[in-house]
Design a protein around this motif. Structure first.
Motif, mmCIF file in Angstrom:
data_model
loop_
_atom_site.group_PDB
_atom_site.id
_atom_site.type_symbol
_atom_site.label_atom_id
_atom_site.label_comp_id
_atom_site.label_asym_id
_atom_site.label_seq_id
_atom_site.Cartn_x
_atom_site.Cartn_y
_atom_site.Cartn_z
ATOM 1 N N GLY A 1 38.385 47.348 45.841
ATOM 2 C CA GLY A 1 39.217 47.591 47.011
ATOM 3 C C GLY A 1 40.666 47.831 46.633
ATOM 4 O O GLY A 1 40.971 48.396 45.582
ATOM 5 N N SER A 2 41.579 47.367 47.477
ATOM 6 C CA SER A 2 42.997 47.598 47.232
ATOM 7 C C SER A 2 43.495 46.876 45.989
ATOM 8 O O SER A 2 44.527 47.235 45.417
ATOM 9 C CB SER A 2 43.816 47.143 48.450
ATOM 10 O OG SER A 2 43.600 45.758 48.698
ATOM 11 N N CYS A 3 42.763 45.865 45.545
ATOM 12 C CA CYS A 3 43.139 45.109 44.348
ATOM 13 C C CYS A 3 42.902 45.920 43.078
ATOM 14 O O CYS A 3 43.567 45.716 42.071
ATOM 15 C CB CYS A 3 42.342 43.807 44.300
ATOM 16 S SG CYS A 3 42.478 42.874 42.791
ATOM 17 N N GLY A 4 41.918 46.827 43.102
ATOM 18 C CA GLY A 4 41.647 47.653 41.932
ATOM 19 C C GLY A 4 40.566 47.091 41.029
ATOM 20 O O GLY A 4 39.829 46.166 41.395
ATOM 21 N N SER A 5 40.461 47.639 39.836
ATOM 22 C CA SER A 5 39.330 47.362 38.952
ATOM 23 C C SER A 5 39.235 45.896 38.542
ATOM 24 O O SER A 5 38.148 45.398 38.245
ATOM 25 C CB SER A 5 39.421 48.231 37.697
ATOM 26 O OG SER A 5 40.630 47.990 36.987
ATOM 27 N N TYR B 1 34.859 40.488 41.721
ATOM 28 C CA TYR B 1 34.977 39.739 42.971
ATOM 29 C C TYR B 1 34.105 40.379 44.055
ATOM 30 O O TYR B 1 33.423 39.685 44.813
ATOM 31 C CB TYR B 1 36.424 39.727 43.462
ATOM 32 C CG TYR B 1 37.456 39.072 42.571
ATOM 33 C CD1 TYR B 1 37.107 38.291 41.476
ATOM 34 C CD2 TYR B 1 38.815 39.233 42.851
ATOM 35 C CE1 TYR B 1 38.083 37.689 40.686
ATOM 36 C CE2 TYR B 1 39.796 38.629 42.075
ATOM 37 C CZ TYR B 1 39.423 37.870 40.987
ATOM 38 O OH TYR B 1 40.391 37.271 40.218
ATOM 39 N N GLU B 2 34.166 41.699 44.123
ATOM 40 C CA GLU B 2 33.405 42.409 45.146
ATOM 41 C C GLU B 2 31.909 42.206 44.961
ATOM 42 O O GLU B 2 31.170 41.980 45.930
ATOM 43 C CB GLU B 2 33.769 43.902 45.105
ATOM 44 C CG GLU B 2 33.182 44.716 46.237
ATOM 45 C CD GLU B 2 33.653 46.161 46.220
ATOM 46 O OE1 GLU B 2 33.256 46.911 47.129
ATOM 47 O OE2 GLU B 2 34.414 46.537 45.287
ATOM 48 N N ALA C 1 48.564 39.075 37.024
ATOM 49 C CA ALA C 1 48.344 40.516 37.132
ATOM 50 C C ALA C 1 46.922 40.901 36.760
ATOM 51 O O ALA C 1 46.345 41.836 37.322
ATOM 52 C CB ALA C 1 49.342 41.255 36.233
ATOM 53 N N SER C 2 46.319 40.195 35.804
ATOM 54 C CA SER C 2 44.980 40.566 35.325
ATOM 55 C C SER C 2 43.870 39.810 36.026
ATOM 56 O O SER C 2 42.734 40.279 36.061
ATOM 57 C CB SER C 2 44.883 40.337 33.812
ATOM 58 O OG SER C 2 45.195 38.992 33.484
ATOM 59 N N ASP D 1 41.380 36.480 44.868
ATOM 60 C CA ASP D 1 40.089 37.029 45.285
ATOM 61 C C ASP D 1 40.072 37.114 46.810
ATOM 62 O O ASP D 1 39.667 36.185 47.500
ATOM 63 C CB ASP D 1 38.952 36.143 44.775
ATOM 64 C CG ASP D 1 37.578 36.736 45.054
ATOM 65 O OD1 ASP D 1 37.487 37.699 45.840
ATOM 66 O OD2 ASP D 1 36.598 36.227 44.487
ATOM 67 N N THR D 2 40.505 38.261 47.325
ATOM 68 C CA THR D 2 40.556 38.440 48.778
ATOM 69 C C THR D 2 39.168 38.557 49.388
ATOM 70 O O THR D 2 39.020 38.417 50.610
ATOM 71 C CB THR D 2 41.375 39.693 49.132
ATOM 72 O OG1 THR D 2 40.781 40.843 48.501
ATOM 73 C CG2 THR D 2 42.817 39.542 48.647
#
Length: 503
Positions: free
Chosen positions: A324-328, A333-334, A376-377, A381-382
């Motif tokens: 998502g908006s968080c990126g790779s 998490y997804e 940053a890394s 976890d939204t």
């Protein structure tokens, strides 16, 4: 104050009583002056456990601790039915428990060893016991070592004060940013601090070993090298493990069957109708169908309900997940959210049911992926937003996470639980707030080895040494008062907070 002397061969630094020499190939020595000027010395290489019988390759360690039983595990060079003599302190050989099967073959490096595990039963709550481990022929594997002892957890309804520790992201041989197989001094000192903390048990928030999970990574008392014996080496879990049970859950670096072989929590899982074992997962979002070790369960001690949850997914099986908006960084998490946290998912339905059946008592939750993190890394976890709301609705008072290799305390608020990120147990620590500090970050500290400097968020001062970031949490429960005392590898407490929890 920090002072450093540099030469072409290395760097000598002195900071808060800690004298360390580092060079490009090894950490030669570290002297740590902690509370009461206690002195510890970490040698340049692993050695076996002086006094133990030569057959012992992993010192005995405890897991799956209940008020009535505990698991004792160890490893040897020879295969037999392991045996434990145990009893209340003062009568250590009152009982004998012997394994029904021969030790299981494992390979550490290129060495064949045998893992043994025996369950001690008939125990009573809040009682001190002592034990020794033997081969089937009667050889005392502890040799001339002192007899270990442990104390069982408080009963569910007890009001007596008790202390436990929280530890996350451990098991690396990297020392001060250099991975040459010498002792990870900061991790060794964290383990040593836990051993003398008075903790009744340790809650581990995932990722016992880095960068992966193998018998070689867990290691033994004798072998050393890069990514070898980063957990069972004599400088690490050997120190607290003989006397303090570990209760844990999986992380994204422990997604192999080895985790289940090393750690046994089946009694706790069975008592709470949870899961401790391999689970088959179908394909999600283009991932491969796969079998992962899965752990979620709960227990009650001293009037507090503890939840060990599974928020983890393998890094190499993210399929088409984008994060998502968080990126790779958030693709795992997804995938975890699809596998574990949808309505109808086995773990999610179990959690909701257990929360509902334990109303009116304090509750703590422990899981790997962080609700909030200014790394940053390993960011927040939204995808766990619905889980946090479920925990809020279920009366959970505090959450403890790992994954991010730093320390961060997040404030509570509407729909938000006070939470901790405790990822400084031994894995290489990271910076905090590189992309900015969130408003909920009340206190955060990190370290950058590439920049050789610390970082901070909230009310924290910037660390002046990496040893200040490596830590565990010492948690004391006294009725409805809960004190969380983060303790760094130097033995200093910081950001101590006291909470009043659900009556």
């Amino acid at each position: 104050m920090t002072s450093r002397l540099s030469s072409p061969h290395g760097r000598l630094s002195s900071q808060h009583g800690r004298l360390t020499f580092r060079n490009a190939r090894s950490a030669v020595f570290a002297l740590v002056l902690g509370a009461g000027t206690a002195l510890s010395f970490a040698p340049t290489a692993h050695a076996d456990l002086p006094g133990a019988d030569a057959q012992l390759t992993r010192a005995p360690y405890l897991s799956d601790a209940t008020t009535a039983s505990v698991q004792v595990s160890w490893a040897t060079t020879t295969q037999s039915r392991g045996s434990v003599r145990y009893g209340p302190v003062g009568n250590c050989s009152a009982n004998t428990a012997t394994s029904a099967t021969l030790g299981s073959p494992i390979t550490v490096g290129s060495t064949r060893e045998y893992a043994n595990s025996v369950t001690l039963t008939g125990l009573s709550a809040s009682t001190a016991y002592c034990y020794r481990v033997y081969t089937a022929s009667g050889t005392d594997l502890l040799g001339t070592l002192p007899t270990p002892s442990f104390t069982t957890p408080e009963s569910a309804g007890s009001t007596a004060p008790f202390t436990f520790a929280v530890l996350g992201d451990t098991g690396e041989t990297t020392n001060a940013g250099v991975n040459d197989g010498t002792v990870n001094v900061n991790q060794a000192n964290v383990m040593s601090r836990i051993a003398t903390s008075g903790a009744r048990f340790v809650l581990q928030t995932g990722d016992n070993t880095h960068p992966g999970t193998s018998q070689t990574q867990y290691g033994d008392l004798n072998q050393n090298g890069a990514d070898v014996s980063s957990w069972f080496g004599p400088s690490y879990w050997t120190q607290p493990g003989m006397s303090i049970p570990l209760i844990g859950t999986v992380g994204n670096h422990s997604m192999t069957n080895t985790y289940l072989q090393v750690w046994r929590q089946s009694a706790l899982a069975a008592a709470s109708a949870g899961v401790w074992g391999p689970v088959d997962y179908p394909a999600y979002l283009g991932s491969n169908a796969i079998t992962y070790p899965t752990s979620y369960y709960a227990f009650t001690t001293g009037g507090v309900r503890f939840y060990l949850l599974d928020t983890a997914w393998g890094n190499s099986n993210t399929g088409d997940a984008t994060g998502g908006s968080c990126g790779s960084h958030c693709a795992i998490y997804e995938q975890d959210a699809h596998a574990h946290w949808q309505d109808g998912s086995a773990e999610y339905e179990w959690l909701k049911a257990d929360l509902a059946s334990h109303s009116g008592v304090p509750k703590f939750a422990f899981f790997h992926f962080p609700l909030r993190s200014d790394s940053a890394s390993e960011p927040s976890d939204t995808f766990l937003a619905n889980v946090e709301q479920t925990l809020v609705n279920g009366g959970v008072d505090l959450v403890f996470n790992g994954h991010s290799h730093l320390y961060q305390r997040n404030s509570a608020g509407p729909g938000r639980i006070a939470s901790y990120v405790t990822g400084g147990g031994g894995a290489t620590v990271h910076s905090v707030g590189e992309d900015g500090c969130s408003a909920t970050d009340a206190y955060g500290i990190g370290w950058s080895y590439s920049r050789d400097r610390g970082s901070a968020c909230g009310a924290a001062a910037v660390p002046t040494d990496d040893a200040q970031v490596y830590h565990f949490l010492k948690v004391t429960v006294d009725g409805t008062s809960v004190t969380v005392a983060p303790t760094d590898s130097l033995g200093r407490t910081f950001d101590v907070q006291t909470y009043t929890v659900t009556p």
